[in-house]
Design a protein around this motif. Sequence first.
Motif, PDB file in Angstrom:
ATOM      1  N   ALA A 205      41.608  13.062  39.410  1.00 34.13           N
ATOM      2  CA  ALA A 205      41.118  13.387  40.747  1.00 34.13           C
ATOM      3  C   ALA A 205      40.226  14.622  40.725  1.00 34.13           C
ATOM      4  O   ALA A 205      39.182  14.672  41.389  1.00 34.13           O
ATOM      5  CB  ALA A 205      42.296  13.598  41.690  1.00 34.13           C
ATOM      6  N   VAL A 206      40.635  15.642  39.948  1.00 31.40           N
ATOM      7  CA  VAL A 206      39.830  16.862  39.855  1.00 31.40           C
ATOM      8  C   VAL A 206      38.460  16.557  39.268  1.00 31.40           C
ATOM      9  O   VAL A 206      37.416  16.969  39.804  1.00 31.40           O
ATOM     10  CB  VAL A 206      40.569  17.925  39.009  1.00 31.40           C
ATOM     11  CG1 VAL A 206      39.628  19.078  38.667  1.00 31.40           C
ATOM     12  CG2 VAL A 206      41.789  18.445  39.749  1.00 31.40           C
ATOM     13  N   SER A 207      38.427  15.825  38.144  1.00 34.08           N
ATOM     14  CA  SER A 207      37.144  15.514  37.504  1.00 34.08           C
ATOM     15  C   SER A 207      36.261  14.658  38.396  1.00 34.08           C
ATOM     16  O   SER A 207      35.057  14.924  38.543  1.00 34.08           O
ATOM     17  CB  SER A 207      37.382  14.787  36.173  1.00 34.08           C
ATOM     18  OG  SER A 207      37.867  15.662  35.194  1.00 34.08           O
ATOM     19  N   ALA A 208      36.831  13.631  39.006  1.00 31.14           N
ATOM     20  CA  ALA A 208      36.038  12.751  39.859  1.00 31.14           C
ATOM     21  C   ALA A 208      35.470  13.516  41.054  1.00 31.14           C
ATOM     22  O   ALA A 208      34.305  13.328  41.436  1.00 31.14           O
ATOM     23  CB  ALA A 208      36.891  11.580  40.328  1.00 31.14           C
TER      24      ALA A 208
ATOM     25  N   ALA B 160      25.797  11.251  28.680  1.00 37.20           N
ATOM     26  CA  ALA B 160      24.453  11.199  28.113  1.00 37.20           C
ATOM     27  C   ALA B 160      23.390  11.224  29.208  1.00 37.20           C
ATOM     28  O   ALA B 160      22.324  11.820  29.045  1.00 37.20           O
ATOM     29  CB  ALA B 160      24.301   9.948  27.250  1.00 37.20           C
ATOM     30  N   ALA B 161      23.674  10.582  30.341  1.00 36.10           N
ATOM     31  CA  ALA B 161      22.711  10.526  31.437  1.00 36.10           C
ATOM     32  C   ALA B 161      22.661  11.809  32.256  1.00 36.10           C
ATOM     33  O   ALA B 161      21.614  12.161  32.804  1.00 36.10           O
ATOM     34  CB  ALA B 161      23.040   9.340  32.348  1.00 36.10           C
ATOM     35  N   ASP B 162      23.782  12.529  32.326  1.00 39.57           N
ATOM     36  CA  ASP B 162      23.841  13.711  33.189  1.00 39.57           C
ATOM     37  C   ASP B 162      24.852  14.707  32.614  1.00 39.57           C
ATOM     38  O   ASP B 162      25.894  14.970  33.211  1.00 39.57           O
ATOM     39  CB  ASP B 162      24.254  13.286  34.603  1.00 39.57           C
ATOM     40  CG  ASP B 162      24.037  14.400  35.626  1.00 39.57           C
ATOM     41  OD1 ASP B 162      23.519  15.469  35.247  1.00 39.57           O
ATOM     42  OD2 ASP B 162      24.398  14.203  36.802  1.00 39.57           O
ATOM     43  N   PRO B 163      24.590  15.286  31.452  1.00 31.95           N
ATOM     44  CA  PRO B 163      25.593  16.117  30.770  1.00 31.95           C
ATOM     45  C   PRO B 163      25.992  17.376  31.536  1.00 31.95           C
ATOM     46  O   PRO B 163      27.149  17.791  31.483  1.00 31.95           O
ATOM     47  CB  PRO B 163      24.916  16.462  29.438  1.00 31.95           C
ATOM     48  CG  PRO B 163      23.447  16.303  29.696  1.00 31.95           C
ATOM     49  CD  PRO B 163      23.338  15.188  30.690  1.00 31.95           C
ATOM     50  N   LEU B 164      25.059  17.995  32.238  1.00 29.37           N
ATOM     51  CA  LEU B 164      25.360  19.263  32.900  1.00 29.37           C
ATOM     52  C   LEU B 164      26.341  19.100  34.061  1.00 29.37           C
ATOM     53  O   LEU B 164      26.973  20.085  34.474  1.00 29.37           O
ATOM     54  CB  LEU B 164      24.071  19.915  33.398  1.00 29.37           C
ATOM     55  CG  LEU B 164      23.084  20.343  32.300  1.00 29.37           C
ATOM     56  CD1 LEU B 164      21.853  20.979  32.913  1.00 29.37           C
ATOM     57  CD2 LEU B 164      23.752  21.303  31.318  1.00 29.37           C
ATOM     58  N   ARG B 165      26.476  17.921  34.593  1.00 29.08           N
ATOM     59  CA  ARG B 165      27.439  17.687  35.680  1.00 29.08           C
ATOM     60  C   ARG B 165      28.698  16.991  35.189  1.00 29.08           C
ATOM     61  O   ARG B 165      29.794  17.289  35.641  1.00 29.08           O
ATOM     62  CB  ARG B 165      26.780  16.870  36.796  1.00 29.08           C
ATOM     63  CG  ARG B 165      25.678  17.628  37.517  1.00 29.08           C
ATOM     64  CD  ARG B 165      24.890  16.731  38.457  1.00 29.08           C
ATOM     65  NE  ARG B 165      23.857  17.487  39.171  1.00 29.08           N
ATOM     66  CZ  ARG B 165      22.676  17.814  38.658  1.00 29.08           C
ATOM     67  NH1 ARG B 165      22.371  17.431  37.433  1.00 29.08           N
ATOM     68  NH2 ARG B 165      21.808  18.517  39.362  1.00 29.08           N
ATOM     69  N   VAL B 166      28.531  16.059  34.260  1.00 31.29           N
ATOM     70  CA  VAL B 166      29.673  15.256  33.825  1.00 31.29           C
ATOM     71  C   VAL B 166      30.596  16.029  32.892  1.00 31.29           C
ATOM     72  O   VAL B 166      31.819  16.024  33.072  1.00 31.29           O
ATOM     73  CB  VAL B 166      29.177  13.962  33.152  1.00 31.29           C
ATOM     74  CG1 VAL B 166      30.336  13.213  32.500  1.00 31.29           C
ATOM     75  CG2 VAL B 166      28.486  13.070  34.170  1.00 31.29           C
ATOM     76  N   ILE B 167      30.053  16.710  31.890  1.00 38.51           N
ATOM     77  CA  ILE B 167      30.911  17.360  30.888  1.00 38.51           C
ATOM     78  C   ILE B 167      31.755  18.482  31.493  1.00 38.51           C
ATOM     79  O   ILE B 167      32.971  18.540  31.261  1.00 38.51           O
ATOM     80  CB  ILE B 167      30.061  17.856  29.700  1.00 38.51           C
ATOM     81  CG1 ILE B 167      29.519  16.650  28.922  1.00 38.51           C
ATOM     82  CG2 ILE B 167      30.891  18.749  28.781  1.00 38.51           C
ATOM     83  CD1 ILE B 167      28.641  17.009  27.752  1.00 38.51           C
TER      84      ILE B 167
ATOM     85  N   VAL C  87      32.516  15.703  39.903  1.00 39.47           N
ATOM     86  CA  VAL C  87      31.323  14.910  39.619  1.00 39.47           C
ATOM     87  C   VAL C  87      30.637  14.495  40.918  1.00 39.47           C
ATOM     88  O   VAL C  87      29.410  14.610  41.074  1.00 39.47           O
ATOM     89  CB  VAL C  87      31.685  13.669  38.771  1.00 39.47           C
ATOM     90  CG1 VAL C  87      30.521  12.689  38.748  1.00 39.47           C
ATOM     91  CG2 VAL C  87      32.024  14.083  37.360  1.00 39.47           C
ATOM     92  N   VAL C  88      31.430  14.009  41.862  1.00 39.78           N
ATOM     93  CA  VAL C  88      30.867  13.587  43.146  1.00 39.78           C
ATOM     94  C   VAL C  88      30.225  14.765  43.867  1.00 39.78           C
ATOM     95  O   VAL C  88      29.120  14.658  44.432  1.00 39.78           O
ATOM     96  CB  VAL C  88      31.963  12.944  44.018  1.00 39.78           C
ATOM     97  CG1 VAL C  88      31.471  12.756  45.450  1.00 39.78           C
ATOM     98  CG2 VAL C  88      32.386  11.600  43.429  1.00 39.78           C
TER      99      VAL C  88
END
Length: 711
Positions: free
Chosen positions: A679-682, A623-630, A685-686
């Motif tokens: 690991a890939v998702s984290a 919700a705070a940063d959808p374009l990077r998190v999703i 995001v970073v």
Amino acid sequence: MSQMITAELVDLELDLAANSKEAAARSLAERMVALGRVSDLEGFLADVAAREAQMPTGLDGGIGIPHCRSAHVTEPTLAFGRSAAGIDFGAPDGPADLIFLIAAPAGADDAHLTILSSLARQLMDTDFTTALRSVSTAAQAAALIAGEAAEPETPQTPKIPGGSDTPDTPDTPDTPDTPEIQGGSQTPQTPGAPEIQGSSQTSQTSDTAEIQDLTETPTPEARPFRIVAVTSCPTGIAHTYMAAESLEKAGHAEGVEVVVETQGSAGFTRLDPAVIAAADGVVFAHDVPVRDKERFAGKPTVDVGVKAGINRPAQLIAEVREKAARGDITAAGTRPSPVEAAGEPGEGYGTKLRKWLMSGVSYMVPFVAAGGLLIALGFAIGGYKINEAPSVMEHFVWTDATSWAALLFQVGGLAFGFLVPVLAGYIAYGMADRPGLVPGFVGGAIAVTIKAGFLGGLAAGLIAGAVVMAIQKARIPAPLRGIMPVVVIPLVSSALVGFLMFLVIGAPIAKLQSALTSWLNGLSGANAITLGVVLGLMMCFDLGGPLNKVAYTFAVGGLAAGTDGSFKVMAAVMAAGMVPPLAMALATTVRGSLFTRTERENGKAAWVLGASFITEGAIPFAAADPLRVIPSAMAGGAVTGALSMAFGCTLRAPHGGIFVIPLIGNAFLYLLAIAAGTAVSASLVVLLKGLRGQSADPAPAMPEPKVAVAA
């Protein structure tokens, strides 16, 4: 009330700080934070925005009432702002110049809610709102709202911006949940709830006398038209009581007796059955389901949203009178509320279909979790041949672990057997409300009987809902109206659904289900990996939303087949669903400086949520940063789904996360697949947040979210 609002919570020049409803809410909320009434500004504003998304809070007459219940509110608080230019809160007649921000704690007691509801009713009084427009100091405004000072004298009452047609004669704030009869004396004010100045109070009359007056049978020519109404809104603080006040005033002006049951946050007192029986019509003005609405069956009914009760009460009264004159009897509550499944009339069929299916899935999930986990425990204790054990009614040894395993398996099997009937029944319920339950459950049971499985349940639910909706639209002779909900609709709809399922569409669906099961069982190599990727993407796209539930329900539906392919699909779905919250937790741990303090606190809870297969644990981050998190979550989910299928991991339990690891085939490789996706998702995001250069936010920490069992 004096403790809820002070001069520090009043801004008579809100234009200087805000030109939009979001900015107005923030400006007033900052005053609450400064006084220690709100512990987390951003968290509270998110709750306000979520409430605003359900329904705009602007009212005719230039009033905006953004409000919510929030865990970030330390005590009930009211802030007031006045805007000369007006701020758009979505009212039909234009911007609002009087803005009230109402903040209620998640556990606010009845006394506080009663006071807030009294304020909501008072906002329908033009003398009160006119006085607020004329005060010159914040202290005067706070005192006026708190009922501690007389209203300042004003010249001829000016027209309220936006043009309110509300009568000028004010009424006394009533106990929110006590029904009133217009045309008679109003009930006294709730003890402890302060009176807001400028309101005239009528003589006191007991509830018993009111009810007796309503139920007595006067001469035909003297008898007024009688309406009973129910009002409710998602938060149950403001709109509920405003709609009640508006309907009562309009009824008084029209010479109609209106008795309202307010189903608000402070609870509600059911209308006396004699009052309902004597009524000539019913008005439902609601945005949440009306409780016990079967009480009103067999009467002309107007069913609308709560804002219609506030903005056009006279029209609703005229409409119910016309229905009564025509003998048009509408099944009580046939308009599903926005909180229910069918959606608003303006929504497209695709949106409604999605909501109907989600209604069935949401009721099905508890059966899936209970039955599936019991079956899995039975397998874990008794081995994979436990399904061949005799009935525990015939053979049970108290000291034998195998007998206990058989008991768990057989109880779980019975619970799991409700999966398809419950799915079908509550899809029909989402479409047609309670009348859809009987044909829906019957159709679902037929789907199980003819081995049409999950697809058969979907079809049965949609058919049952459509049949009931068609029956409800038919003109019914007066002698049959009273027995429609309990006899005619269940009888006719069940017969039609049974005919269609057994003789028309059941066989083709059963063949399709069998072909799908065979395909899943034969998956291997590239096909299995591709399916794992697709399921992983679906699980992580909306983080517990409709697409996530479609993938999850597809996997759960296959468990009933008991094949190796279906067990692989279930394993891939659960593994992918665990990735988003675990990845967010890992990212906040290794690069906390890229996240706000609130997000870092949420990251701690996300470890537990992810490990428990609760994908929704990643929603605050998305919700705070959808374009990077999703996109990051989807990438990790696809990797995990593909690896799980490639490793041939299997899962017989529909839920449980790491707590059912002993029940997973190739458990070590399964955990490896989850770790790789996390690991890939984290990492993504970073990387993406690092490119943006985000720094930590010193906002106060949000309390850890409560864990809810969901896929």
